[in-house]
Enzyme design. Structure first.
Site, short mmCIF file in Angstrom:
data_model
loop_
_atom_site.label_atom_id
_atom_site.label_comp_id
_atom_site.label_asym_id
_atom_site.label_seq_id
_atom_site.Cartn_x
_atom_site.Cartn_y
_atom_site.Cartn_z
N HIS A 283 27.39 31.12 42.66
CA HIS A 283 28.35 32.19 43.00
C HIS A 283 28.73 32.11 44.47
O HIS A 283 29.86 31.78 44.79
CB HIS A 283 27.73 33.55 42.66
CG HIS A 283 28.64 34.72 42.85
ND1 HIS A 283 30.01 34.60 43.07
CD2 HIS A 283 28.39 36.06 42.86
CE1 HIS A 283 30.54 35.81 43.19
NE2 HIS A 283 29.58 36.70 43.08
N HIS A 334 38.71 26.88 39.49
CA HIS A 334 38.40 28.30 39.51
C HIS A 334 38.51 28.86 38.10
O HIS A 334 39.27 28.36 37.28
CB HIS A 334 39.34 29.06 40.46
CG HIS A 334 38.89 30.45 40.76
ND1 HIS A 334 39.25 31.54 39.99
CD2 HIS A 334 38.08 30.93 41.73
CE1 HIS A 334 38.69 32.62 40.48
NE2 HIS A 334 37.98 32.29 41.53
N ASP A 393 36.51 28.20 48.71
CA ASP A 393 35.37 27.55 49.35
C ASP A 393 35.73 26.23 50.02
O ASP A 393 34.98 25.74 50.87
CB ASP A 393 34.26 27.30 48.31
CG ASP A 393 33.73 28.59 47.72
OD1 ASP A 393 33.33 29.46 48.50
OD2 ASP A 393 33.72 28.74 46.48
#
Length: 452
Positions: A283, A334, A393
């Site tokens: 996560h 994603h 990220d």
């Protein structure tokens, strides 16, 4: 070891237990699919199961046609009706620190007026300093090698400093929320300083919060020994906080917050549970994996100016011949976004200048090449048919590195950005849903009652 080790089981004892567990336990994934189980609370097409309604945040990554087929589209992230792109463009154009405005927006439902914003900033400033003795007793007295672990324990410890910790009225939960939103960055930096001293044998320094600064400035000022930072650095960190402030009710840590809140527990328990969820590497820790992968590519001599060089390396990673053997290209893909993640595009655009001026241009170029070539490589190697885009990220870790932030703080910074969203979702769960979240699990184990 800092503390004496708890006596552990012998290798022989552990082997007996593990062998027995493996012999008696198995879940057939195919049976799950036949029974219609929504593993991971996901539909067959990978989209999330609809579990509730919210006014707080809308994550848009696709549409569906009349037959339920997913139609990819450019991603949008909406905070209380306001597009993240518009909020960030305003912050850059008007040279404003936007995170505090977004916190107010998430908590109460509308952007603040100038007077409301000033009042709110004063509220946060007044609560950034931790209670008397807290740092010495709760942080220095029980250090941890993991900052997220220490932050969760510190949040739980705040229960003891609250005269009404179990009161779940809106007024009390809002008060608790502001205390935690303001105090968590200080907890994070103090926990890091103790970590440096105890585990790295380096000097530590506790700076008191400076009045009148933004959350981003507060983090940089308390983190750095000389308390200095540039305006560009603080503004970039502010954008990171804004981009991570919320992501709907279905992400794991926010859903954890809602599940725990649905049983009527206290605010400290709910927020600590969210931190524990975010701590998981699947996560909150992906940006650290991105940086490790980036360092590996630079170390083995992949040329960030050559499509062929980067593509060859990415294919090597996908076939597990290069990298850490996971077969994953970190920072790509994603669960919701298909064509683009707006957070990734905002950070990519706004960190380019600092990358060039701080000596990180080659690393930035490598990430841009990964974004460009990874979808094609995944299609060629894995036969991937779904649309793959860079996620938040891919660039956030590089930003933290450019700011001189230790990698052990990458996920904790995610937490201090997301806590406002957690608090908003907790209030919504308490105020409107009023039902314990309890999904079902079907038993598929043996029936021992028929055996004689």
């Amino acid at each position: 070891m800092l503390y004496p080790e708890t006596k552990s089981l012998s290798k022989e004892q552990m082997k007996i237990l593990c062998d027995e567990y493996r012999r008696n336990n198995y879940i057939d994934i195919e049976k799950s699919e036949k029974l219609g189980v929504k593993r991971g609370l996901r539909n067959a097409d990978g989209t999330g199961v609809l579990a509730g309604l919210t006014n707080i945040c809308d994550v848009q990554g696709y549409d569906k046609d009349e037959n339920g087929k997913v139609i990819p589209k450019e991603g949008r992230l909406i905070y209380r009706g306001y597009d993240l792109n518009d909020l960030c463009e305003t912050a850059v154009r008007e040279d404003r620190f936007m995170f505090e405005e977004v916190l107010w927006l998430l908590l109460v439902g509308e952007l603040p007026s100038k007077i409301e914003l000033e009042t709110f900033r004063q509220m946060l400033a007044q609560h950034r300093e931790l209670p008397d003795g807290f740092a010495e007793t709760m942080i220095m007295g029980a250090p941890s090698p993991n900052i997220m672990n220490k932050m969760a324990r510190s949040v739980l410890a705040m229960y003891s400093y609250d005269a009404n910790p179990e009161d779940t009225s809106l007024e009390n939960v809002l008060s608790q929320s502001i205390n935690l939103i303001a105090g968590l960055p200080t907890m994070m930096v103090y926990a890091y300083q103790v970590y440096r001293h105890i585990y790295l044998h380096q000097s530590m320094y506790f700076h008191f919060p400076i009045n009148g600064v933004s959350t981003a400035e507060h983090v940089l000022a308390t983190y750095r020994g000389d308390q200095s930072y540039t305006h560009e650095e603080a503004k970039l960190l502010d954008l990171c906080l804004v981009c991570h402030a919320d992501h709907g009710g279905g992400n794991n840590s926010t859903f954890t917050d809602r599940v725990v809140s649905s049983v009527g527990t206290d605010t400290y328990s709910a927020i600590a549970a969210s931190i524990c969820s975010l701590k998981g590497p699947r996560h909150g820790g992906a940006n650290l994996q991105v940086m490790h992968q980036l360092d590996y590519l630079m170390r083995v001599g992949v040329d960030p100016t050559s499509d062929a060089s980067v593509k060859n390396a990415l294919k090597g990673i996908l076939t597990k011949q290069m990298g850490n053997g996971s077969g994953l290209i970190y920072g790509m893909g994603h669960a919701v976004y298909t064509l683009s993640d707006p957070r990734a595009q905002i950070l990519k655009k706004n960190c380019a200048h600092l990358a060039k001026t701080s000596g990180h241009e080659k690393e930035y170029d490598m990430l841009c090449m990964i974004e460009k070539l990874a979808p094609e490589c995944m299609k060629e190697v894995n036969g991937t048919k779904k649309h793959i885009c860079a996620n938040v990220d891919l660039f956030s870790g590089l930003i933290y590195r450019m700011l001189g932030i230790d990698e052990v703080l990458y996920t904790p910074i995610f937490a201090i950005a997301r806590i406002g969203g957690w608090c908003a979702h907790r209030m919504e769960e308490l105020e409107f849903n009023n039902r314990v979240i309890r999904p079902a699990y079907k038993y598929v184990g043996p029936d021992m009652t028929t055996k004689q």
